[in-house]
Design a protein around this motif. Structure first.
Motif, PDB file in Angstrom:
ATOM      1  N   LEU A   1       0.839  -1.201   0.000  1.00  0.00           N
ATOM      2  CA  LEU A   1       0.000   0.000   0.000  1.00  0.00           C
ATOM      3  C   LEU A   1       0.874   1.251   0.000  1.00  0.00           C
ATOM      4  CD1 LEU A   1      -2.611  -0.818   2.834  1.00  0.00           C
ATOM      5  CD2 LEU A   1      -2.812  -1.311   0.385  1.00  0.00           C
ATOM      6  N   GLY A   2       0.411   2.272  -0.689  1.00  0.00           N
ATOM      7  CA  GLY A   2       1.100   3.551  -0.648  1.00  0.00           C
ATOM      8  C   GLY A   2       0.099   4.690  -0.632  1.00  0.00           C
ATOM      9  N   ASP A   3       0.355   5.686   0.189  1.00  0.00           N
ATOM     10  CA  ASP A   3      -0.489   6.880   0.185  1.00  0.00           C
ATOM     11  C   ASP A   3       0.351   8.046   0.685  1.00  0.00           C
ATOM     12  OD1 ASP A   3      -3.725   7.436   0.022  1.00  0.00           O
ATOM     13  OD2 ASP A   3      -2.687   8.889   1.279  1.00  0.00           O
ATOM     14  N   LEU A   4      -0.035   9.230   0.280  1.00  0.00           N
ATOM     15  CA  LEU A   4       0.667  10.425   0.739  1.00  0.00           C
ATOM     16  C   LEU A   4       0.565  10.539   2.262  1.00  0.00           C
ATOM     17  CD1 LEU A   4       2.194  12.977  -0.038  1.00  0.00           C
ATOM     18  CD2 LEU A   4       0.024  14.053  -0.642  1.00  0.00           C
ATOM     19  N   PHE A   5      -0.584  10.123   2.801  1.00  0.00           N
ATOM     20  CA  PHE A   5      -0.864  10.352   4.228  1.00  0.00           C
ATOM     21  C   PHE A   5      -0.993   9.045   5.013  1.00  0.00           C
ATOM     22  CE2 PHE A   5      -2.920  13.961   1.944  1.00  0.00           C
ATOM     23  CZ  PHE A   5      -2.066  14.969   2.389  1.00  0.00           C
ATOM     24  N   GLN A   6      -0.404   9.045   6.207  1.00  0.00           N
ATOM     25  CA  GLN A   6      -0.456   7.859   7.076  1.00  0.00           C
ATOM     26  C   GLN A   6      -1.894   7.475   7.441  1.00  0.00           C
ATOM     27  OE1 GLN A   6       2.550   6.166   8.215  1.00  0.00           O
ATOM     28  NE2 GLN A   6       0.995   4.622   8.644  1.00  0.00           N
ATOM     29  N   ASP A   7      -2.740   8.473   7.750  1.00  0.00           N
ATOM     30  CA  ASP A   7      -4.101   8.122   8.218  1.00  0.00           C
ATOM     31  C   ASP A   7      -4.920   7.461   7.122  1.00  0.00           C
ATOM     32  OD1 ASP A   7      -6.023  11.024   7.575  1.00  0.00           O
ATOM     33  OD2 ASP A   7      -3.866  10.911   7.259  1.00  0.00           O
TER      34      ASP A   7
ATOM     35  N   CYS B   1       4.229  -0.956   3.375  1.00  0.00           N
ATOM     36  CA  CYS B   1       3.327   0.203   3.406  1.00  0.00           C
ATOM     37  C   CYS B   1       4.193   1.459   3.366  1.00  0.00           C
ATOM     38  CB  CYS B   1       2.506   0.203   4.695  1.00  0.00           C
ATOM     39  SG  CYS B   1       1.263  -1.093   4.717  1.00  0.00           S
ATOM     40  N   PHE B   2       3.857   2.367   2.461  1.00  0.00           N
ATOM     41  CA  PHE B   2       4.735   3.521   2.237  1.00  0.00           C
ATOM     42  C   PHE B   2       3.932   4.828   2.202  1.00  0.00           C
ATOM     43  CE2 PHE B   2       6.218  -0.240  -0.038  1.00  0.00           C
ATOM     44  CZ  PHE B   2       7.433  -0.465   0.598  1.00  0.00           C
ATOM     45  N   THR B   3       4.498   5.877   2.772  1.00  0.00           N
ATOM     46  CA  THR B   3       3.845   7.183   2.715  1.00  0.00           C
ATOM     47  C   THR B   3       4.810   8.190   2.087  1.00  0.00           C
ATOM     48  OG1 THR B   3       4.625   7.660   4.942  1.00  0.00           O
ATOM     49  CG2 THR B   3       2.373   6.802   4.746  1.00  0.00           C
ATOM     50  N   GLY B   4       4.276   9.401   1.877  1.00  0.00           N
ATOM     51  CA  GLY B   4       5.098  10.464   1.296  1.00  0.00           C
ATOM     52  C   GLY B   4       4.902  10.549  -0.210  1.00  0.00           C
ATOM     53  N   PHE B   5       5.471  11.597  -0.805  1.00  0.00           N
ATOM     54  CA  PHE B   5       5.263  11.837  -2.240  1.00  0.00           C
ATOM     55  C   PHE B   5       5.863  10.738  -3.119  1.00  0.00           C
ATOM     56  CE2 PHE B   5       4.435  16.245  -0.844  1.00  0.00           C
ATOM     57  CZ  PHE B   5       3.267  16.474  -1.540  1.00  0.00           C
ATOM     58  N   ASP B   6       6.859  10.004  -2.584  1.00  0.00           N
ATOM     59  CA  ASP B   6       7.487   8.974  -3.414  1.00  0.00           C
ATOM     60  C   ASP B   6       6.955   7.577  -3.092  1.00  0.00           C
ATOM     61  OD1 ASP B   6       8.555   8.659  -0.926  1.00  0.00           O
ATOM     62  OD2 ASP B   6      10.643   8.506  -1.589  1.00  0.00           O
TER      63      ASP B   6
END
Lengths: 425, 260
Positions: A72-78, A104-109
């Motif tokens: 999973l990846g999203d800009l935001f943790q929540d 699981c990854f967050t942030g713009f990248d």
């Protein structure tokens, strides 16, 4: 109506690094289209964990095909957490979910990390402004793609998607877009009959997406401009393309499909009449566009997001022998109604994609969705500037809406477009 | 979508009909919204027997009242948007739960005032009846398919296909305002066409009766039946899908009955 020639390659401004891949022979690259060695299970990563990303992941599982959601990846943790919870705590989904916290990854990248987390396929469901760069990275890495609509918010983005489509074809990668009507049996059967001449030659059409307002998450004091805009992405053109692109693209896509063409030019108008609060960014709340297709066929398109008004979400094409709502009905010389099964198009689109990949004949919808998005974008360009816009102008537009830097911090909101004053770029 | 057409010619009442209850107008308390209830005499109807394929079953019908028209948005909106509860006051906690805010354009832009409520689930229609009963102190519910078909036939053979347009809206792009066509012999409007109406079938399952605005003439009849399948919520993007609204069933509405 004559089919229009495919988009000329003149539109491509830059010979990107990706184009170099075209030099390798297609056949040798097909192997990339297989999934992880020795496994029959399609490993899927989700990029953009909002409602639609989560929904698309569930739809993939609902196909009943051997799939596993693994990253999973999203800009935001929540947002990531709520998707993680939804996918990992549901008994019905458990067998097809294998997400570890390391994937699981967050942030713009986040998208690059998901693509490199041992996946065969990605679901691209971030705000549309990010789609072209995410698609490019996925295709360059040899991943199959399901991507939500719209797939671009400006012409440079459209050109990137067109290019990615060609590279995907060379590499044997599947690309399906979330214009789910293309996978809805009632639409497929109806449009097939239109193409077979059931209503004669098409002379005109109309399409609508008129409804009330949509969600708004407000603004917390600790949010930077960038975070506020990304969380309320509908209301900023660089993220959503405005609602004509974000929502009405569905109906324009059906019209392009029925007419087997894209517009030659358009003249449109629109404005920001009711939804004027700065909480709603700078987008319009209504558009009306007159699209001209080949052979002088005109299609009137209307979209509105204003509460308390007449609603309508539909398409219609009128021919020399009758008319159709494109969805399930032919009227006129031939009277016909679709009476067959109508399985969920949201599941069907993923099923069609995954089955096509498994059978070695991957679907590739990049060109059709790029053209539908550009149809919507040219409508917006015409309404924003007040000018008549041709297809070539729109396709070659240099307007790049992406902010110079993707980082959390100040980001001024562009002024509301003013027809007659806002220049075409 | 399966349309169950039973080939048995059911008959209307074939005995001296019992007395007709007197028709009346009901006002939803706390609002100015009114609707009319038409008295229907008791009698009998022959229906296909769900327990035995091919067999029929004689069903006794007690006198009842039935909505003169399909339930309109004017009525259903009161339930959905709590228009019967003065602003700033709250309902007691035992009140019937109200529908969720519908996703997208629930009326499809077909029309609102005077138009039948559409995209309504069987559950939503049932809850409306419970709410209406609690509001008025009179017991309203959905009809059984036998009661519905009995009221639809009104003791007469169904209209010939070439006369159908006199009584019913069919093969249209959208619903039409209720009560604009000729009523049947008992003064009930739009039993055939416009919206298909939620009933409880003889085995207790939800079923839509009578055909709708988007059906062709050949499928409009007192015996027309539609059972819900997943396509009726195909475009509901929510997970789980709404229990109140059927995003893709603009042909689904209802009317209420009250047994004497």
């Amino acid at each position: 109506m004559q089919k229009k020639d495919s988009i000329s390659r003149r539109g491509f401004l830059k010979g990107s690094a990706a184009s170099a891949v075209l030099l390798t022979t297609g056949a040798a690259k097909i192997a990339q289209g297989a999934w992880a060695a020795g496994s029959d299970v399609m490993r899927i990563g989700v990029i953009g964990c909002g409602g639609r990303g989560t929904g698309a992941a569930i739809n993939c599982i609902e196909t009943g095909l051997p799939v596993k959601i693994v990253a999973l990846g999203d800009l935001f943790q929540d947002r990531l957490d709520s998707c993680f919870k939804r996918l990992t705590e549901d008994e019905k989904l458990k067998n097809n979910v294998d997400i570890s916290r390391e994937r699981c990854f967050t942030g713009f990248d986040n998208y690059l990390k998901v693509i490199n987390a041992g996946v065969d396929m990605v679901i691209l469901a971030s705000p549309p402004g990010f789609r072209p760069s995410h698609l490019k990275a996925a295709v360059e890495a040899g991943k199959h793609v399901f991507m939500e609509k719209p797939v671009a918010v400006d012409a440079p983005g459209v050109r990137t998607v067109l290019e990615c489509g060609e590279i995907a074809a060379q590499k044997g990668l599947g690309i399906v877009a979330g214009t789910q009507r293309r996978h809805q049996l009632s639409y497929i059967e109806t449009i097939k009959r239109i193409h077979e001449g059931a209503i004669g030659d098409i002379v005109s059409g109309t399409c609508y997406w008129n409804q009330g307002g949509l969600w708004n998450h407000g603004r917390k004091p600790e949010w930077t401009d960038m975070e506020w805009q990304c969380r309320n992405w509908l209301y900023f053109t660089w993220l959503s393309g405005d609602h004509i692109v974000e929502q009405h693209v569905h109906n324009l896509d059906v019209i392009n499909w029925a007419l087997q063409a894209h517009p030659v030019k358009c003249v449109g108008m629109g404005g920001r009449q009711v939804r004027t609060d700065p909480a709603y960014g700078h987008i319009y709340d209504h558009f009306c566009i007159d699209y001209e297709y080949p052979n002088g066929v005109h299609v009137m398109s209307m979209c509105r997001q204003i509460d308390g008004c007449a609603n309508n979400v539909s398409e219609r094409v009128i021919g020399t022998k009758g008319w159709s709502n494109c969805a399930n009905m032919i009227r006129g010389e031939i009277e016909w109604k679709y009476e067959g099964a109508n399985p969920s198009p949201y599941v069907q689109e993923n099923k069609d994609l995954i089955e096509s990949i498994r059978s070695g004949k991957p679907l590739n919808e990049a060109k059709q969705i790029a053209e539908s998005c550009l149809t919507a974008i040219m409508g917006r360009m015409s309404a924003y500037t007040g000018q008549e816009i041709t297809w070539e102008q729109a396709l070659n537009s240099k307007e790049d809406l992406m902010p110079p830097k993707l980082e959390f911090g100040p980001l001024p909101v562009a002024p509301v477009a003013m027809p007659g004053k806002t220049p075409f770029i | 979508m399966v349309i169950m057409m039973c080939l048995i010619k059911a008959e209307g009442a074939n005995k001296q009909p019992e007395e007709r209850p007197i028709s009346y107008t009901e006002r939803i308390p706390g609002t100015l919204v009114k609707f009319e209830m038409v008295g229907v005499p008791g009698g009998e109807i022959l229906m296909p027997d769900p327990a035995k394929k091919g067999a029929t079953k004689r069903i006794k019908i007690k006198p009842f009242w039935i909505g003169k028209t399909e339930v309109t948005w004017d009525e259903y909106d009161v339930f959905v948007f709590k228009l019967d509860v003065p602003e700033g006051t709250s309902e007691n906690k035992d009140a019937v739960s109200r529908p969720s805010k519908p996703y997208g354009t629930v009326d499809r832009g077909f029309g609102h005032k005077g138009y039948p409520a559409i995209n309504v689930s069987y559950f939503g229609a049932e809850q409306y009846c419970k709410w209406l009963s609690a509001k008025t102190g009179r017991k309203y519910r959905l009809p059984t398919e036998a009661e519905w078909e009995y009221a639809c036939r009104a003791g007469m053979p169904p209209p010939e296909k070439d006369k159908l347009a006199e009584f019913a809206w069919f093969w249209q792009e959208k619903t039409q305002p209720v009560g604009k066509k000729s009523p049947n012999a008992w003064g009930i409007y739009d039993m055939l066409g416009n919206v298909a109406e939620w009933c409880t079938d003889l085995s207790g399952k939800p079923v839509l009766c009578g055909g709708a605005f988007d059906d062709m003439a050949k499928t409009i009849s007192p015996t027309a039946r539609k059972y819900q399948d997943e396509s009726w919520q195909a475009n509901d993007p929510q997970s789980p899908k709404s229990k109140w609204w059927l995003s893709d069933a603009p042909f689904a509405g209802f009317r209420v009955i009250r047994v004497k």
